[in-house]
Design an enzyme around this catalytic site. Structure first.
Site, mmCIF file in Angstrom:
data_model
loop_
_atom_site.group_PDB
_atom_site.id
_atom_site.type_symbol
_atom_site.label_atom_id
_atom_site.label_comp_id
_atom_site.label_asym_id
_atom_site.label_seq_id
_atom_site.Cartn_x
_atom_site.Cartn_y
_atom_site.Cartn_z
ATOM 1 C CD GLU A 164 12.400 7.319 3.954
ATOM 2 O OE1 GLU A 164 12.435 8.466 3.456
ATOM 3 O OE2 GLU A 164 11.672 7.025 4.919
ATOM 4 C CD GLN B 161 9.076 4.689 11.028
ATOM 5 O OE1 GLN B 161 8.482 5.643 10.551
ATOM 6 N NE2 GLN B 161 9.797 4.782 12.128
ATOM 7 C CG PHE B 162 5.558 0.936 7.428
ATOM 8 C CD1 PHE B 162 4.645 -0.089 7.674
ATOM 9 C CD2 PHE B 162 5.780 1.879 8.421
ATOM 10 C CE1 PHE B 162 3.971 -0.165 8.884
ATOM 11 C CE2 PHE B 162 5.109 1.814 9.630
ATOM 12 C CZ PHE B 162 4.202 0.791 9.873
ATOM 13 C CB ALA B 163 8.277 -2.615 2.424
ATOM 14 C CG ASP B 164 4.076 0.617 2.098
ATOM 15 O OD1 ASP B 164 3.082 0.397 1.401
ATOM 16 O OD2 ASP B 164 4.383 -0.101 3.078
ATOM 17 C CG PHE B 165 7.707 4.855 4.283
ATOM 18 C CD1 PHE B 165 6.536 5.249 3.642
ATOM 19 C CD2 PHE B 165 7.666 4.630 5.641
ATOM 20 C CE1 PHE B 165 5.357 5.418 4.347
ATOM 21 C CE2 PHE B 165 6.492 4.796 6.362
ATOM 22 C CZ PHE B 165 5.333 5.187 5.714
ATOM 23 C CG HIS C 176 1.475 2.471 6.645
ATOM 24 N ND1 HIS C 176 0.899 3.617 6.157
ATOM 25 C CD2 HIS C 176 2.451 2.877 7.507
ATOM 26 C CE1 HIS C 176 1.487 4.674 6.717
ATOM 27 N NE2 HIS C 176 2.427 4.251 7.526
#
Ligand SMILES: Cc1ncc(C[n+]2csc(CCOP(=O)(O)OP(=O)(O)O)c2C)c(N)n1
Ligand SMILES: [Mg+2]
Length: 658
Positions: free
Chosen positions: A397, A419-423, A464
């Site tokens: 990222e 891919q997910f906001a968490d990442f 996630h």
């Protein structure tokens, strides 16, 4: 030291000499000014001039170069007027940051120089992005980027090399190995013989070059640049050199063995080259004096100019308005037919229509090409727009956000799909430190949208499910958008892409396939900073956004006796405070609902602002409702109680009865 002239003519040989002399003499002057307290901080590149000067001279003026803190020779070799450089170091208006950033922390499109941010590593990914734009436009250009050997330990270095290799980008990665990173010697920094060997693991070529030998630097780098222009690809170069002074002047060199200092002093790039030119009869003592006098005169004249300039003055409205690039919002409303579609389809449609509208818009993300992304938003895009515009990325990222910054610097638009906001935490640094601050610092735009599939209620656990908008609403320079309906999602995404500022675009995963709405089939836009008054009532103002809007509607439907103004914020930065104040002045009661945990969230700020602006109108304490102060749990029974829906109902009834 051995010098090989090859086919260089005398003019070139002398140019390289004066090219090194100039930064050396500027530095010597700065060291005096530093002792006099006229300069605040200095990172010396004395002894390393051959690298900056040799590399810059090998590049064409149209090619971007990304220097670090010891590369004064890059700036002088690009012929930046010295008065502007000096004004920059003194924090003055005619510098490159209007007093907003110090030393070499600036870029300039005029001279195709992109300066560092303090965090060092992101610079390398930015070079990837700049080179990618050149490659996509089929321009045969090199982008050169510098790093110290210390910063090669940062993940960014490895990510950037890997991306450049996988995408075959025309980047010349230059490591200046000067033996130390602050006080840390190389044997505590890495455990291999040569950093050039790192290249092999990433599948790219590398060279080791004597960084103190100007002819070796120039000739070898010139050859490499020509090779890269002919056949675009990344190459890693390790320049062996030595840091002859402290990390910065205040930090000293006590920890550096005397023996090393003496050894390297003998290898001084200027003294040795000067002797060589004298021996060859290309240079004379008289000519040296003449050159030095001319440079000295240039330095003094330009210093006078910089010192004469008055200190910058503070203008609050200018400070605030320069945080963002001016954006002339165009309201586009085609009055086309509408279709009832899902939230996820609306995002996909907006993205697709924007891709047709902006032919230099690039989408990057993990698994977004043939696979269509984990949420299938870009399904079918490769067939329509090709692989060069719809780019699968490695899992990195930070480098990808940095590369997006580079694409923007080189004139393109970018959407990055997390891919997910968490990442996003793995790309946090370039977002909050590079993208967010670049316009304020040196008037450069970050034309990047980061799409953030976020939110809980989907049984996906702590990594996630997060809704992490508060990480970004805190940071000046970012815009934060958080739609709740398909109609808003499409219109706001189109605006986010048109807006040249960095936008964090939150898409609640729980809404993707559960929420339907009528959406115009054609392209349209919606403005930022305009909340949506979804229901009208005189009892209470409920402010929320994202999934909160749907939870509020569900609970309000159960209690038709409670009449509320329901405000969907739609964008959090900019925030439509006017709509909130207007409603609170009418109802006298405010309840703010957010999905995120409460502390430090947007609800707290709204509560504070309403207290400050509408205190006399309030008939009850302002209420905030958010998630429990824990990570997002996985099991249904835990997550249901973590999320604020039930608490919202309780607080709503209490506030109504107050
Ligand atoms: C992320 C980050 N960590 C730490 C620092 C503090 N710092 C600034 S420069 C530096 C040393 C860098 O060493 P190197 O990359 O070898 O470059 P050099 O100074 O030797 O040219 C350190 C530790 C920083 N600026 N950013
Ligand atoms: Mg170093």
């Amino acid at each position: 030291m051995m010098y090989h002239i090859g086919d260089l003519d005398n003019e070139r040989l002398l140019d390289l000499y004066t090219g090194m002399l100039k930064p050396r003499m500027i530095e010597e002057k700065m060291l005096i000014l530093l002792r006099q307290g006229k300069v605040s901080k200095w990172f010396s590149g004395i002894g390393q001039e051959a690298i900056s000067v040799g590399v810059t001279t090998a590049l064409k003026e149209s090619e971007y170069i990304l220097p670090m803190h010891r590369n004064l020779g890059v700036f002088t070799s690009r012929n930046i007027p010295l008065n502007r450089l000096f004004a920059q170091w003194q924090g003055k208006q005619s510098g490159f940051t209007q007093g907003r950033d110090r030393s070499f922390h600036f870029g300039t499109q005029e001279y195709k120089i992109v300066g560092m941010i303090s965090h060092l590593g992101p610079q390398l990914g930015v070079a990837d992005g700049i080179a990618l734009a050149d490659m996509l436009r089929r321009k045969k250009r090199v982008t050169a980027v510098f790093t110290g050997e210390g910063a090669t330990s940062e993940g960014d270095f490895h990510e950037a090399l890997n991306v450049a290799s996988v995408w075959n980008l025309p980047v010349l990665f230059c490591i200046e190995n000067n033996g130390y990173g602050l006080s840390t010697p190389t044997n505590e920094q890495y455990n291999c013989e040569d950093l050039a060997d790192r290249a092999k693991g990433y599948g790219i070529e590398s060279r080791i070059i004597d960084g103190n030998n100007i002819l070796e630097v120039f000739c070898k780098v010139d050859e490499l640049c020509k090779a890269i222009r002919r056949r675009p690809r990344p190459i890693l170069v390790e320049f062996k050199t030595f840091r002859m002074r402290g990390h910065e002047e205040a930090s000293g060199t006590k920890y550096v063995p005397e023996k090393l200092m003496k050894e390297w002093a003998k290898k001084d790039p200027i003294a040795n080259y000067e002797n060589f030119l004298l021996e060859k009869g290309i240079l004379t003592e008289a000519k040296i004096e003449e050159l030095k006098a001319a440079i000295s005169e240039e330095i003094n004249q330009n210093l006078d100019l910089a010192f004469e300039e008055s200190p910058v003055s503070f203008d609050e409205s200018k400070e605030l308005s320069d945080v963002y690039q001016k954006f002339d919002y165009q309201d586009i409303n085609p009055n086309s037919e509408s279709k009832n579609i899902r939230f996820v389809d609306a995002i996909s449609e907006g993205l697709e229509q924007s891709m047709y509208r902006h032919n230099e818009l690039i989408i990057m993300g993990q698994d977004i090409a043939d696979y269509g992304g984990v949420f299938k938003i870009t399904e079918g895009f490769v067939a329509k727009f090709g692989r060069s515009r719809v780019r699968n990325t490695p899992i990195c990222e930070s480098a990808i956000v940095s590369a997006a910054m580079g694409l923007s610097i080189n004139g393109m638009k970018v959407v990055v799909e997390m891919q997910f906001a968490d990442f996003v935490s793995s790309g946090f640094n370039p977002i909050v430190n590079y993208l967010a601050k670049v316009h304020y610092r040196w008037n450069e735009k970050a034309d990047v949208v980061v799409r953030m599939p976020c939110g809980g209620g989907v049984g996906a656990g702590p990594f996630h499910s997060q809704t992490n908008e508060a990480w970004f609403t805190k940071t000046p320079g970012l815009k934060v958008v958080y739609p709740s309906s398909p109609y808003d999602a499409k219109g706001l995404l189109n605006t986010a892409i048109n807006d040249p500022n960095p936008v964090l675009f939150f898409e609640h995963k729980g809404l993707y396939r559960s929420v339907y709405g009528d959406v115009p089939t054609e392209y349209y836009t919606l403005p930022f900073g305009k909340a949506n008054l979804m229901r009208k009532g005189n009892h209470i103002t409920v402010v929320t956004y994202g999934a909160g809007v749907h939870w509020a509607m569900e609970i309000l439907d159960k209690h038709p006796e409670i009449e509320v103004d329901l405000i969907d914020l739609r964008t959090l930065q900019p925030l439509d405070t006017e709509s909130i104040y207007e409603s609170v002045k009418k109802t006298g009661k405010l309840l703010v609902l957010q999905e995120d945990t409460l502390f430090g969230g947007i609800a707290s700020d709204i509560s504070a602002m309403v207290t400050e602006h509408c205190f006399e109108y309030l008939d009850a304490p302002i209420k905030r409702v958010g998630s429990l102060e824990t990570p997002v749990p996985f099991a249904k029974a835990l997550e249901e109680n973590y999320l604020p829906k039930k608490r919202f109902e309780t607080v709503l009834l209490e506030l109504h009865a107050y």
